[in-house]
Design a protein around this motif. Structure first.
Motif, PDB file in Angstrom:
ATOM      1  N   TRP A  59       0.716  -1.033   0.235  1.00  0.00           N
ATOM      2  CA  TRP A  59      -0.229  -0.048  -0.216  1.00  0.00           C
ATOM      3  C   TRP A  59       0.716   1.009   0.353  1.00  0.00           C
ATOM      4  O   TRP A  59       1.720   1.451   0.878  1.00  0.00           O
ATOM      5  N   SER A  60       1.404   1.643  -1.027  1.00  0.00           N
ATOM      6  CA  SER A  60       1.920   2.915  -1.330  1.00  0.00           C
ATOM      7  C   SER A  60       1.372   4.013  -1.404  1.00  0.00           C
ATOM      8  O   SER A  60       2.208   5.263  -1.669  1.00  0.00           O
ATOM      9  N   LEU A  61       0.378   3.994  -2.000  1.00  0.00           N
ATOM     10  CA  LEU A  61      -0.448   5.503  -2.513  1.00  0.00           C
ATOM     11  C   LEU A  61      -1.192   6.280  -0.933  1.00  0.00           C
ATOM     12  O   LEU A  61      -2.284   4.900  -0.729  1.00  0.00           O
ATOM     13  N   ASP A  62      -1.493   7.548  -0.864  1.00  0.00           N
ATOM     14  CA  ASP A  62      -2.655   7.811  -0.159  1.00  0.00           C
ATOM     15  C   ASP A  62      -3.979   7.359   0.088  1.00  0.00           C
ATOM     16  O   ASP A  62      -4.179   6.855   0.995  1.00  0.00           O
ATOM     17  N   GLU A  63      -5.001   6.810  -1.002  1.00  0.00           N
ATOM     18  CA  GLU A  63      -5.845   6.609  -1.348  1.00  0.00           C
ATOM     19  C   GLU A  63      -5.839   5.404  -0.092  1.00  0.00           C
ATOM     20  O   GLU A  63      -7.209   4.471  -0.374  1.00  0.00           O
TER      21      GLU A  63
END
Length: 152
Positions: A59-63
């Motif tokens: 999980w690397s994205l803000d969302e």
């Protein structure tokens, strides 16, 4: 003195309507999900075995790390009936329509202090008086296992 007392309910409703999102840390996450069902039609039980799934992903994205009311979109057929923030989590009311079967319930997310683990408890039940009785209980537990493996 009456004016401030009259404003308190309005302020509380405003605070509840503006539920604050929570988040977990970015990284590699391992999440398990266990689903349990209890269903019957006109009093006759339907055998729905429990389900278990597990994912291990980056999980690397803000969302991907944000927990807020928009998460309800993941449950096709469901809409939010409101959310309440807590210092440690978020409680989201749910109203769902699955091919005519109407369900109500909630999704309660808690995140630990370090934001490296979370737990979620989702409960849905059919409306009273419906000949189809359905309840589901979903437990999700996730923990961050470290930095993302490979390209994130």
């Amino acid at each position: 003195m009456r004016l401030p007392l009259l404003l308190i309910p309005a302020l509380l409703m405003t605070a509840a309507a503006e539920a604050q999102p929570i988040s977990v840390n970015k990284g590699q996450w391992y999440v398990t999900q266990d689903m349990y069902y209890d269903a019957s039609v006109n009093g006759e039980a339907i055998d729905l075995p429990p389900e278990h799934t597990a994912i291990d992903e980056c999980w690397s994205l803000d969302e991907e790390v944000l927990i807020d009311e928009s998460m309800v979109e993941m449950f096709e057929g469901c809409v939010s009936t409101g959310a309440v923030s807590h210092p440690f989590g978020l409680d989201i009311g749910l109203s769902c329509d699955f091919d005519g079967l109407e369900l109500e319930g909630s999704a309660f997310f808690t995140v630990n202090h370090g934001r490296d683990s979370f737990a979620a408890n989702l409960e849905l039940a059919s409306l009273a008086g419906d000949p189809v009785k359905f309840q589901s209980h979903i437990i999700m537990i996730g923990h961050r296992t470290g930095a993302c493996q490979g390209p994130g």
